[in-house]
Enzyme design. Structure first.
Site, PDB file in Angstrom:
ATOM      1  N   ASP A  26      -7.939  -4.982   0.022  1.00 36.26           N
ATOM      2  CA  ASP A  26      -8.898  -4.287  -0.830  1.00 36.26           C
ATOM      3  C   ASP A  26     -10.150  -4.101   0.006  1.00 36.26           C
ATOM      4  O   ASP A  26     -10.544  -4.998   0.748  1.00 36.26           O
ATOM      5  CB  ASP A  26      -9.202  -5.092  -2.094  1.00 36.26           C
ATOM      6  CG  ASP A  26      -9.897  -4.225  -3.128  1.00 36.26           C
ATOM      7  OD1 ASP A  26      -9.426  -3.092  -3.376  1.00 36.26           O
ATOM      8  OD2 ASP A  26     -10.929  -4.642  -3.673  1.00 36.26           O
ATOM      9  N   THR A  64       0.842  -1.190   0.000  1.00 37.49           N
ATOM     10  CA  THR A  64       0.000   0.000   0.000  1.00 37.49           C
ATOM     11  C   THR A  64       0.879   1.242   0.000  1.00 37.49           C
ATOM     12  O   THR A  64       2.032   1.190   0.438  1.00 37.49           O
ATOM     13  CB  THR A  64      -0.921   0.046   1.242  1.00 37.49           C
ATOM     14  OG1 THR A  64      -1.759   1.195   1.154  1.00 37.49           O
ATOM     15  CG2 THR A  64      -0.138   0.115   2.537  1.00 37.49           C
ATOM     16  N   GLN A  93      -0.192   5.670   4.298  1.00 35.36           N
ATOM     17  CA  GLN A  93       0.524   5.685   5.579  1.00 35.36           C
ATOM     18  C   GLN A  93      -0.369   5.283   6.749  1.00 35.36           C
ATOM     19  O   GLN A  93       0.086   4.659   7.711  1.00 35.36           O
ATOM     20  CB  GLN A  93       1.126   7.072   5.836  1.00 35.36           C
ATOM     21  CG  GLN A  93       2.381   7.352   5.029  1.00 35.36           C
ATOM     22  CD  GLN A  93       3.418   6.240   5.145  1.00 35.36           C
ATOM     23  OE1 GLN A  93       3.747   5.760   6.232  1.00 35.36           O
ATOM     24  NE2 GLN A  93       3.929   5.779   4.004  1.00 35.36           N
TER      25      GLN A  93
HETATM   26  P1  IMP Z   1      -8.861   0.825  -1.070  1.00 33.66           P
HETATM   27  O1  IMP Z   1      -9.088  -0.518  -0.446  1.00 33.66           O
HETATM   28  O2  IMP Z   1      -7.766   1.575  -0.416  1.00 33.66           O
HETATM   29  O3  IMP Z   1      -8.785   0.751  -2.554  1.00 33.66           O
HETATM   30  O4  IMP Z   1     -10.135   1.714  -0.716  1.00 33.66           O
HETATM   31  C1  IMP Z   1     -11.397   1.439  -1.168  1.00 33.66           C
HETATM   32  C2  IMP Z   1     -12.361   2.584  -0.911  1.00 33.66           C
HETATM   33  O5  IMP Z   1     -13.407   2.082  -0.065  1.00 33.66           O
HETATM   34  C3  IMP Z   1     -11.846   3.807  -0.218  1.00 33.66           C
HETATM   35  O6  IMP Z   1     -11.309   4.714  -1.124  1.00 33.66           O
HETATM   36  C4  IMP Z   1     -13.129   4.355   0.411  1.00 33.66           C
HETATM   37  O7  IMP Z   1     -13.906   4.991  -0.553  1.00 33.66           O
HETATM   38  C5  IMP Z   1     -13.859   3.087   0.792  1.00 33.66           C
HETATM   39  N1  IMP Z   1     -13.527   2.687   2.167  1.00 33.66           N
HETATM   40  C6  IMP Z   1     -12.824   1.585   2.555  1.00 33.66           C
HETATM   41  N2  IMP Z   1     -12.709   1.531   3.895  1.00 33.66           N
HETATM   42  C7  IMP Z   1     -13.337   2.620   4.358  1.00 33.66           C
HETATM   43  C8  IMP Z   1     -13.534   3.131   5.677  1.00 33.66           C
HETATM   44  O8  IMP Z   1     -13.093   2.594   6.698  1.00 33.66           O
HETATM   45  N3  IMP Z   1     -14.222   4.297   5.757  1.00 33.66           N
HETATM   46  C9  IMP Z   1     -14.716   4.948   4.676  1.00 33.66           C
HETATM   47  N4  IMP Z   1     -14.542   4.530   3.430  1.00 33.66           N
HETATM   48  C10 IMP Z   1     -13.863   3.359   3.263  1.00 33.66           C
END
Ligand code: IMP
EC number: 3.6.1.66
Length: 194
Positions: free
Chosen positions: A71, A9, A12
């Protein structure tokens, strides 16, 4: 000496969380940057599991080292589980979250409370150098609220309401969020697998 593991990832906040949770294990966790890897991985899976595995496997194959990747996203039952794996890309990656969140509230207008159920999902994949793959899944259940509320967290936290706590996810402090969150649960489960 501790064994090394890469967490795929660039975020941070996620690095801090995983280091805290894995602090009492035999593993030292390094970011992609610290491992000297710079790769753009296309997440073209249709499930959280597929995307987490794609990322973990790609970085393990580049480095030959044990790699974890996650993810995550928001599933809203009344919207056919949208935005799901497209949570970050919903309405476009660069659209600010207040706009995305308002759009979801508009789409949920008139949906009765008992049908507003939703969950944050997080899947973590571990890709071992011998080719073995393991995954873990964590969820945080709640409902889509009626307003945008709270200053903490990120993403969809300000519209995600936790009925048992009577608060929006963006009103939780980071310790509470880590204890209850989908990511915390998935991380603790993968720790048992390692
Ligand atoms: P990634 O897993 O970093 O690709 O994130 C996926 C997306 O899901 C994020 O950009 C947020 O839009 C949403 N998301 C995932 N976890 C959370 C959380 O704990 N709070 C709010 N949005 C979340």
């Amino acid at each position: 000496m501790k064994k090394r593991m890469i967490f795929a990832t660039g975020n941070q906040g996620k690095m801090k969380e995983i280091r805290e949770i894995l602090a009492d294990t035999e593993y030292e966790v390094v970011s992609m940057k610290e491992a000297g890897v710079d790769a753009e991985i296309i997440e073209d899976g249709t499930t959280f599991e597929e995307n987490a595995v794609i990322k973990a496997k790609a970085i393990m194959e580049l480095t030959g080292e044990l790699t974890l990747a996650d993810d995550s996203g928001l599933e809203i039952d009344a919207l056919n589980k949208e935005p799901g794996v497209y949570s970050a890309r919903y309405m476009g990656e660069d659209t600010p979250y207040p706009v995305k969140n308002q759009k979801i509230l508009d789409r949920m207008e008139g949906v009765p409370e008992k049908e507003r159920t939703a969950r944050f999902v997080c899947v973590i994949a571990a890709a071992f150098p011998d080719g073995q793959i393991r995954t873990s899944r964590g969820t945080m259940e709640g409902i889509i609220g009626y307003e945008i509320k709270g200053e903490n967290g990120f993403g969809y936290d300000p519209i995600f309401f936790l009925p048992e706590l009577g608060r929006y996810s963006a009103e939780l402090c980071s310790e509470e969020k880590n204890r209850l969150s989908h990511r915390g649960e998935a991380l603790r489960k993968i720790k048992d697998i390692l």
